[in-house]
Write a protein that holds these residues in place. Structure first.
Motif, short mmCIF file in Angstrom:
data_model
loop_
_atom_site.label_atom_id
_atom_site.label_comp_id
_atom_site.label_asym_id
_atom_site.label_seq_id
_atom_site.Cartn_x
_atom_site.Cartn_y
_atom_site.Cartn_z
N HIS A 199 0.77 -1.08 -0.13
CA HIS A 199 0.07 -0.04 -0.05
C HIS A 199 0.86 1.34 0.15
O HIS A 199 2.07 1.31 0.61
CB HIS A 199 -0.93 -0.01 1.24
N GLU A 200 0.25 2.35 -0.59
CA GLU A 200 1.28 3.44 -0.83
C GLU A 200 0.94 4.45 0.36
O GLU A 200 -0.41 4.49 0.90
CB GLU A 200 0.71 4.35 -1.95
N LEU A 201 1.97 4.93 1.00
CA LEU A 201 1.92 5.74 2.19
C LEU A 201 1.60 7.21 1.94
O LEU A 201 2.20 7.71 1.04
CB LEU A 201 3.06 5.37 3.49
N GLU A 202 0.65 7.83 2.82
CA GLU A 202 0.45 9.26 2.46
C GLU A 202 1.40 9.99 3.22
O GLU A 202 1.92 9.62 4.46
CB GLU A 202 -0.81 9.62 2.84
N PRO A 203 1.91 11.09 2.78
CA PRO A 203 2.95 12.11 3.49
C PRO A 203 2.23 12.36 4.97
O PRO A 203 1.02 12.66 4.93
CB PRO A 203 2.94 13.28 2.76
N THR A 204 3.19 12.46 5.84
CA THR A 204 2.68 12.71 7.23
C THR A 204 2.32 14.22 7.32
O THR A 204 3.07 15.14 6.96
CB THR A 204 3.66 12.35 8.45
N PHE A 205 1.49 14.63 8.38
CA PHE A 205 1.24 16.07 8.50
C PHE A 205 2.16 16.87 9.40
O PHE A 205 2.07 16.21 10.54
CB PHE A 205 -0.35 16.32 8.97
N ILE A 206 3.03 17.70 9.13
CA ILE A 206 3.50 18.47 10.12
C ILE A 206 2.99 19.90 10.32
O ILE A 206 2.78 20.65 9.36
CB ILE A 206 4.86 18.52 9.15
N ARG A 207 2.78 20.16 11.62
CA ARG A 207 2.35 21.65 12.04
C ARG A 207 3.25 22.34 11.76
O ARG A 207 4.46 22.53 12.26
CB ARG A 207 1.94 21.47 13.31
N PRO A 208 3.08 23.66 11.03
CA PRO A 208 4.02 24.73 11.04
C PRO A 208 4.11 25.30 12.35
O PRO A 208 3.46 25.52 13.14
CB PRO A 208 3.36 25.70 9.93
#
Length: 449
Positions: A199-208
């Motif tokens: 499965h393809e992994l989605e990019p992780t969310f990084i809080r600015p």
């Protein structure tokens, strides 16, 4: 509201009548005309007479002191007796001296040899002993000449005589039959490799990261102590240290009690003992003793040694024969052979087959992949996380109040009254309305007693 931290004490009367009934008396139904027992506790009565207490007891009022006089006898003045003191004793009066002579020695007198005869030094053993001519006794031992056996020496043991050889039964061979190895290349595919789905992994969310913005309002550095504390003017504490006085040698002038009452006494110098000087004697010392003067020396020959008379030395050759040398003869003995028998079971020849029963009887089965219980991946939300709560939105900070009962004068409070439970009430006097036209409205606050 003000909540006091201590328990109610009820040190003041509030005018209410005490309720002496208990829960048991109220809920208990009486039986006939029988009344509950009355309490023997004394009733509290107010003492009307508040006069000062007299410290006079019945013992003090009834006791009459008597004037007791102790008889005192005057000590007579010491007067020394006239006359001479008698130093005689009963022992001096009754003892009669006797003449005492020198003590005679109990030691026996020394005997001297007066005869001039020669001393006989031959002992009785030499005088009485006579050498007897004796013959040598013959031996009573019976001689048995050794005769060697003519036959050959037989060497069978009891084990060889009693042992009966038996034919061994060979054990059953449990070795499996040879199995042929599978042909072709090795299949390394597993169920994990065949059933796994990538499965393809989605990019992780990084809080600015938020930028720091300084506050425009000035910093309030006023603390509650600086704001509420009002110093009361007072005098500086006086030092209890005594004043230092410089003492000098010229300040003290005068005499002491020791100098006034001291009387010098005439003291003679002590006499020292002088040892007498050693004077060596002028006469010659007599070194002769009683042993030297009275001893008489005798001419005595030395004692002859009791050594045996030397025997005659033989010239014949030494006979070194003995019974052991004559009877013992070495025999020629052959080396004993090995008694181990040959093995009847022949050793196997050929290549060892390493096929086990597990390999020969094992049947491979195709395994089904297990069901995955992994939850489905949740779709992340692009909106920011709402971390606000009701406590954050509706919370209003309260101002911390200081109890006026600790320092009422410093905080600007005036004492009003105290209730029945021991709470003291104070009123706040505003310092701003101190003009003649303004009437201060005090606010009543409860404090800790």
């Amino acid at each position: 509201r003000h909540r006091c931290c201590h328990k109610p004490t009820r040190i003041y009367d509030d005018g209410m009548q005490p309720h002496n009934k208990t829960e048991y008396v109220e809920n208990y139904t009486g039986y006939g005309n029988i009344c509950p027992p009355e309490s023997f506790k004394p009733k509290p009565e107010v003492q009307e007479d508040r006069a000062t207490m007299q410290g006079i007891s019945t013992f003090k009022s009834d006791y009459l002191p008597y004037d007791v006089k102790t008889p005192s006898q005057a000590q007579a003045e010491y007067r020394p007796k006239s006359g001479k003191f008698d130093l005689g004793t009963v022992y001096q009066r009754d003892y009669s001296p006797h003449p005492v002579g020198p003590v005679t020695l109990v030691r026996p007198q020394q005997k001297t040899h007066t005869s001039g005869a020669k001393v006989d030094t031959i002992p009785t053993y030499r005088d009485d002993y006579r050498v007897w001519k004796s013959q040598r006794t013959e031996s009573c031992k019976v001689e048995h000449p050794y005769k060697p056996p003519s036959g050959k020496f037989g060497n069978p043991s009891t084990f060889q005589d009693d042992y009966i050889p038996r034919q061994p039964n060979p054990p059953q061979n449990c070795k499996p039959c040879e199995a042929k190895l599978p042909e072709g290349p090795f299949d390394s595919n597993t169920t994990q490799r065949t059933a796994y789905i990538v499965h393809e992994l989605e990019p992780t969310f990084i809080r600015p990261r938020e930028e720091y913005k300084p506050n425009d309002q000035p910093f309030e550095d006023l603390t509650t102590h600086q704001r509420d504390f009002k110093g009361t003017p007072g005098e500086q504490a006086k030092s209890c240290k005594p004043e230092s006085i410089n003492l000098s040698t010229d300040a003290f002038k005068g005499t002491t009690e020791f100098q006034d009452r001291y009387q010098p006494w005439l003291v003679t110098t002590p006499e020292f003992y002088k040892p007498r000087e050693y004077v060596p004697p002028t006469e010659k010392m007599d070194l002769n003793s009683s042993n030297r003067l009275d001893y008489i020396s005798h001419k005595v020959p030395p004692v002859a040694p009791i050594r045996p008379a030397p025997g005659k030395r033989t010239i014949a050759p030494f006979q070194g024969k003995s019974t052991t040398r004559e009877d013992f003869q070495p025999w020629s003995i052959c080396r004993r052979g090995i008694l181990k028998k040959e093995e009847q079971i022949q050793k196997p020849t050929g290549k060892f087959s390493d096929l086990t029963t597990f390999r020969s009887h094992y049947i491979p089965h195709q395994a089904n992949p297990p069901q995955s219980f992994k939850p489905l991946p949740a779709v992340p939300n692009a909106l920011p996380f709402q971390d606000e709560t009701l406590y954050r939105t509706e919370y209003t900070p309260k101002k911390t109040e200081v109890c006026p009962g600790l320092h009422p004068d410093a905080l600007g409070y005036v004492y009003v009254n105290t209730d029945s439970q021991g709470h003291k009430f104070y009123r706040l006097v505003s310092p701003e309305c101190s003009r003649s036209t303004c009437n201060p409205i005090p606010k009543e606050v409860a404090g800790v007693s």
